[in-house]
Design an enzyme around this catalytic site. Structure first.
Site, PDB file in Angstrom:
ATOM      1  N   ARG A 148      31.864  61.462  23.369  1.00  0.00           N
ATOM      2  CA  ARG A 148      31.657  60.406  24.364  1.00  0.00           C
ATOM      3  C   ARG A 148      31.746  60.956  25.785  1.00  0.00           C
ATOM      4  NH1 ARG A 148      34.848  55.411  21.431  1.00  0.00           N
ATOM      5  NH2 ARG A 148      32.986  54.357  20.668  1.00  0.00           N
ATOM      6  N   LYS A 172      36.597  48.370   5.774  1.00  0.00           N
ATOM      7  CA  LYS A 172      36.662  46.924   5.541  1.00  0.00           C
ATOM      8  C   LYS A 172      35.301  46.247   5.498  1.00  0.00           C
ATOM      9  CE  LYS A 172      39.710  45.845   8.695  1.00  0.00           C
ATOM     10  NZ  LYS A 172      40.590  45.120   9.555  1.00  0.00           N
ATOM     11  N   GLY A 194      31.799  55.384  16.480  1.00  0.00           N
ATOM     12  CA  GLY A 194      32.795  56.389  16.790  1.00  0.00           C
ATOM     13  C   GLY A 194      33.236  57.182  15.564  1.00  0.00           C
ATOM     14  N   GLY A 244      31.353  49.375  17.336  1.00  0.00           N
ATOM     15  CA  GLY A 244      31.307  47.918  17.379  1.00  0.00           C
ATOM     16  C   GLY A 244      30.102  47.424  18.163  1.00  0.00           C
TER      17      GLY A 244
HETATM   18  C1  3PG Z   1      35.230  51.840  20.694  1.00  0.00           C
HETATM   19  O1  3PG Z   1      35.993  52.757  20.441  1.00  0.00           O
HETATM   20  O2  3PG Z   1      34.600  51.238  19.808  1.00  0.00           O
HETATM   21  C2  3PG Z   1      34.967  51.462  22.128  1.00  0.00           C
HETATM   22  O3  3PG Z   1      35.484  52.419  23.006  1.00  0.00           O
HETATM   23  C3  3PG Z   1      35.512  50.089  22.409  1.00  0.00           C
HETATM   24  O4  3PG Z   1      36.895  50.089  22.211  1.00  0.00           O
HETATM   25  P1  3PG Z   1      37.633  48.742  21.753  1.00  0.00           P
HETATM   26  O5  3PG Z   1      37.159  48.462  20.358  1.00  0.00           O
HETATM   27  O6  3PG Z   1      39.098  49.029  21.840  1.00  0.00           O
HETATM   28  O7  3PG Z   1      37.208  47.663  22.723  1.00  0.00           O
END
Ligand code: 3PG
Ligand code: MG
Length: 412
Positions: free
Chosen positions: A43, A209, A370, A394
């Site tokens: 990242r 999950k 990620g 996400g």
């Molecule tokens: C992630 O790791 O998916 C992003 O950096 C967003 O982080 P978060 O899910 O803690 O908002």
């Protein structure tokens, strides 16, 4: 979405302008030694081109980002200091400063001290309760303070665009703004995955999950996948699929609340002619540990005292075969507990199958998220072997669910 070129034209040049950039520098850290170690800097590397673009234009760049999920107050283990060190290495030749706070007098002074073409990284934005507050007023007041630090805003933290947070959403409403190069690229890839993708289209889902993936499966089976496409399922979530199709899963992860919904998916895949590929064998162990006697067992006969921690070798071969002639592949979520070698085989095989599909026939292969991105790099694959490795987990999933993402909407 406006680009940085548009912003440059709007402002009559970027030289001397204070530009606040939201990046996603949320990287995995290993805290087991004396100093925290970044285990995947993907990242940070992905954030560099936009920063360079602005620095080369003479902007005074102020970077804001989060790390982990601190609860609105400083916590040493979530400091961006190790990220600052890595960013300074990657931005060789650039003056890269660090500010131990995000807003207020100290931050204002640090920004004022910047020269043209210099950069300041602010400490973890989530050390401030205003960043993630659900209260619009509280979040807005914090966004006002952030906005006061800059003349313009560039949104480049793709991994966080699904969050309605001050630094992602509210600040864009207060300053001239643009999408950075990373956000633009990620959105283009997601458009390609959702608008007339080349078929056969194969989607591989894993991770622990099934509850995290319900929205995306709804949309995949509802509209994105059509007859002749494939949905491959592995990871911890697959045991709910196996249980839904009548198997005993022993001590494996199982989300019993979702069995009916998953049965519905099995039916709708069948109705639509989407091939649902589930493992026929699994690597099962007596406990969640590398040395817990891992054995390959049939998916139809998982012993009651064992839990599945990876897909088995026959399944890995079947998954690879189902990906071999795909023209578009999206993959999110590891097939097993790849951090432990006995359970890395399935994830390695799927990564290799994506690589082969691109190399052999130019398939468009996308690794989303990620965890999956970290997995392919940990297993020794290179970014160039894939069509695209997304920085957003996400965020990519919510886009594929067909949801509106606040951090993208605000840029339109
Ligand atoms: C992630 O790791 O998916 C992003 O950096 C967003 O982080 P978060 O899910 O803690 O908002
Ligand atoms: Mg996350």
């Amino acid at each position: 979405m406006k680009t940085i070129d548009d912003l440059e034209a709007q402002l009559g040049g970027l030289a001397g302008k204070r530009v606040l950039v939201r990046s996603d520098l949320n990287v995995p850290l290993d805290h087991s030694g004396e100093q925290p170690v970044i285990t995947d800097d993907g990242r940070i590397r992905a954030s560099v081109p936009t920063l360079r673009r602005l620095l080369d234009a003479g902007a005074r760049v102020v970077v804001t980002a989060h790390l982990g999920r601190p609860k609105g107050a400083p916590e040493a283990k979530y400091s961006l200091a190790p990220v600052h060190a890595r960013l300074a290495e990657l931005l060789d030749g650039v003056d890269v400063a660090f500010c131990p706070v995000t807003v207020g007098a100290e931050a204002t002074a640090a920004v004022a001290a910047l020269g043209d073409g210099q950069l300041l990284l602010l400490e973890n934005i989530r050390f401030n309760a205003g960043e993630t507050s659900k209260d619009e007023g509280e979040r807005g007041a914090f966004a006002d303070e952030l906005a006061a630090l800059a003349d313009a805003y560039v949104s480049d933290g793709f991994g966080a665009v699904h969050r309605k947070h001050a630094s992602v959403y509210d600040v864009a409403r207060r300053l001239p703004h643009a999408a950075g190069g990373l956000v633009a690229t990620e959105v283009e890839v997601l458009r390609r995955l959702t608008t007339d993708p080349e078929r056969p289209y194969a989607v591989v889902l894993g991770g622990s999950k099934v509850s995290d993936k319900l929205g995306v499966i709804d949309n995949l089976l509802g509209s994105l996948l059509t007859s002749g496409d494939r949905l491959l399922v592995g990871g911890g979530m697959v045991f709910t699929f196996l249980a839904a199709t009548g198997r005993e899963v022993g001590k494996s992860l199982l989300e019993a609340d979702h069995l009916d919904r998953v049965r519905g998916y099995v039916q709708s895949a069948q109705d639509k002619g989407v091939e649902l590929v589930l493992p026929t064998d699994v690597v099962a162990a007596t406990a969640f540990a590398a040395d817990a006697d891992p054995q390959v067992v049939s998916a139809d006969a998982i012993p009651a005292d064992r839990l599945g921690l990876d897909i088995g070798p026959d399944s890995a071969a079947a998954f690879a075969a189902a990906l071999a002639d795909a023209r578009t592949v999206f993959w999110n979520g590891p097939m097993g507990v790849f951090e432990m070698e006995p359970y890395a085989g399935g994830t390695r095989a799927v990564a290799q199958a994506l690589v082969d599909a691109k190399a052999a026939s130019g398939a468009f292969s996308v690794v989303g998220g990620g965890d999956s991105a970290a997995a392919v790099r940990t297993l020794g694959f290179a970014d160039e072997q894939f069509g695209h490795i997304s920085t957003g987990g996400g965020a990519s999933l919510e886009y594929l669910e067909g949801k509106q993402l606040p951090g993208l909407d605000v840029l339109d």
